[in-house]
Scaffold this motif. Structure first.
Motif, PDB file in Angstrom:
ATOM      1  N   GLY A   1     -12.814  -0.937   1.099  1.00  0.00           N
ATOM      2  CA  GLY A   1     -12.409  -0.850  -0.332  1.00  0.00           C
ATOM      3  C   GLY A   1     -11.737  -1.634  -1.059  1.00  0.00           C
ATOM      4  O   GLY A   1     -10.598  -2.133  -0.355  1.00  0.00           O
TER       5      GLY A   1
ATOM      6  N   HIS B   1       1.012  -1.116  -0.186  1.00  0.00           N
ATOM      7  CA  HIS B   1       0.022   0.128   0.018  1.00  0.00           C
ATOM      8  C   HIS B   1       0.774   1.152   0.187  1.00  0.00           C
ATOM      9  O   HIS B   1       1.873   1.366   0.640  1.00  0.00           O
ATOM     10  CB  HIS B   1      -0.969  -0.022   1.212  1.00  0.00           C
ATOM     11  CG  HIS B   1      -1.737  -1.433   1.306  1.00  0.00           C
ATOM     12  ND1 HIS B   1      -1.730  -1.927   2.595  1.00  0.00           N
ATOM     13  CD2 HIS B   1      -2.392  -1.710   0.309  1.00  0.00           C
ATOM     14  CE1 HIS B   1      -2.794  -2.883   2.359  1.00  0.00           C
ATOM     15  NE2 HIS B   1      -3.110  -3.055   1.204  1.00  0.00           N
TER      16      HIS B   1
ATOM     17  N   ASP C   1      -7.526   6.705  -4.327  1.00  0.00           N
ATOM     18  CA  ASP C   1      -8.642   5.546  -4.476  1.00  0.00           C
ATOM     19  C   ASP C   1      -8.007   4.382  -3.409  1.00  0.00           C
ATOM     20  O   ASP C   1      -6.820   4.374  -3.151  1.00  0.00           O
ATOM     21  CB  ASP C   1      -8.422   5.056  -5.816  1.00  0.00           C
ATOM     22  CG  ASP C   1      -9.205   6.097  -6.847  1.00  0.00           C
ATOM     23  OD1 ASP C   1     -10.233   6.739  -6.324  1.00  0.00           O
ATOM     24  OD2 ASP C   1      -8.668   6.234  -7.773  1.00  0.00           O
ATOM     25  N   PRO C   2      -8.967   3.598  -2.700  1.00  0.00           N
ATOM     26  CA  PRO C   2      -8.454   2.471  -2.196  1.00  0.00           C
ATOM     27  C   PRO C   2      -7.594   1.532  -2.985  1.00  0.00           C
ATOM     28  O   PRO C   2      -7.790   1.362  -4.377  1.00  0.00           O
ATOM     29  CB  PRO C   2      -9.877   1.741  -1.992  1.00  0.00           C
ATOM     30  CG  PRO C   2     -11.065   2.872  -1.917  1.00  0.00           C
ATOM     31  CD  PRO C   2     -10.499   3.821  -3.053  1.00  0.00           C
TER      32      PRO C   2
ATOM     33  N   PRO D   1      -8.564   0.782   2.541  1.00  0.00           N
ATOM     34  CA  PRO D   1      -8.949   0.116   3.536  1.00  0.00           C
ATOM     35  C   PRO D   1      -9.782  -1.041   3.404  1.00  0.00           C
ATOM     36  O   PRO D   1     -10.347  -1.287   2.303  1.00  0.00           O
ATOM     37  CB  PRO D   1      -9.743   1.140   4.387  1.00  0.00           C
ATOM     38  CG  PRO D   1     -10.328   1.873   3.356  1.00  0.00           C
ATOM     39  CD  PRO D   1      -9.178   2.039   2.444  1.00  0.00           C
TER      40      PRO D   1
ATOM     41  N   LEU E   1      -7.122   7.308   3.946  1.00  0.00           N
ATOM     42  CA  LEU E   1      -8.292   6.689   3.643  1.00  0.00           C
ATOM     43  C   LEU E   1      -8.808   5.947   5.117  1.00  0.00           C
ATOM     44  O   LEU E   1      -7.929   5.998   5.868  1.00  0.00           O
ATOM     45  CB  LEU E   1      -8.219   5.598   2.723  1.00  0.00           C
ATOM     46  CG  LEU E   1      -7.795   6.010   1.305  1.00  0.00           C
ATOM     47  CD1 LEU E   1      -7.809   4.807   0.467  1.00  0.00           C
ATOM     48  CD2 LEU E   1      -9.046   7.150   0.800  1.00  0.00           C
TER      49      LEU E   1
ATOM     50  N   ALA F   1      -2.431   5.889   0.867  1.00  0.00           N
ATOM     51  CA  ALA F   1      -3.627   5.015   1.359  1.00  0.00           C
ATOM     52  C   ALA F   1      -3.859   5.228   3.038  1.00  0.00           C
ATOM     53  O   ALA F   1      -5.039   5.183   3.414  1.00  0.00           O
ATOM     54  CB  ALA F   1      -3.333   3.596   1.027  1.00  0.00           C
TER      55      ALA F   1
END
Length: 234
Positions: free
Chosen positions: A129, A55, A120-121, A126, A62, A59
């Motif tokens: 998503g 990730h 964006d996921p 998470p 989020l 991220a």
């Protein structure tokens, strides 16, 4: 108090105030990189489900605790931009006087822009998503801002390296070149392996480099090696 002494005190007060403002601005730039990196590392170690190898650090903005990273983008960006203003006020003539501070400023403001658009996921983070097949326009805008921020900092490293070389400060020139080389190499490895830890490593090198530049200028300004306008302090 004599008349001449009073005139001297009145004249000196604005100069002292200007010097204090410059020190404050450069101090902001000094803490920007370490603050950003520390906040990211703490989050990576504590956020449930976050895998730094899978990730990207964006991220972290989020999920329920995403506000922490969003705030980190904004605060660090503003601190870096303030440091750029301070650098502009103390750099004398020669290479990096104009484009050095400008690029540092773009770096900071692009971080603020990255906070304004939600990424964006990705790869199941998470947990709610799964990642979109087609990136959203907000995600694309976030990625663009992050890219601009990184490229601006790499360009600033090259500009300052040229300045240091012109003044025979080879250690600082080598540090600047090594920073951008490490960042680009790490980005290449990340693209090849898909391991986002390399991106974090490359970013950490350039973020701390920018803070080191602010600290260098702050020390030289504090010790009176510049006038804030026409004398080189690098």
């Amino acid at each position: 108090m004599s008349t001449s002494t009073s005139r001297f005190t009145i004249a000196a007060a604005p100069d002292q105030g200007r010097s204090n403002r410059v020190r404050f601005l450069l101090g902001c730039g000094t803490v920007a990189g370490p603050l950003f990196l520390t906040t990211v590392l703490v989050q990576e170690a504590t956020r449930v489900g976050f895998d730094p190898s899978r990730h990207p650090l964006s991220a972290l903005s989020l999920g329920d605790f995403g506000w922490i990273q969003t705030t980190n983008f904004v605060v660090t960006g503003l601190l870096a931009a303030a440091g750029a203003v301070g650098a502009r006020r103390v750099l004398g003539s020669g290479p990096a006087r104009t484009w050095g501070p400008r690029l540092l400023g773009v770096f900071g403001l692009a971080l603020v822009a990255a906070a304004a658009f939600v990424t964006d996921p990705v790869s199941g983070f998470p947990a709610a998503g799964t990642g979109a097949a087609t990136p959203s326009w907000q995600g694309q805008a976030h990625n663009t801002a992050a890219l601009v921020s990184g490229l601006a900092l790499d360009a600033a490293s090259i500009v300052f390296a040229r300045r240091f070389l012109s003044r025979g400060q080879h250690a600082w020139a080598a540090y600047s070149i090594a920073a951008v080389a490490a960042d680009l190499a790490a980005a290449g490895i990340a693209a090849t392996t898909g391991d986002f830890r390399w991106l974090l490593l490359g970013g950490a090198v350039t973020w701390t480099w920018a803070s080191a530049i602010s600290l260098k200028l702050l020390r030289q300004h504090t010790t009176g090696q510049d006038t804030g306008r026409s004398v080189d302090c690098v």
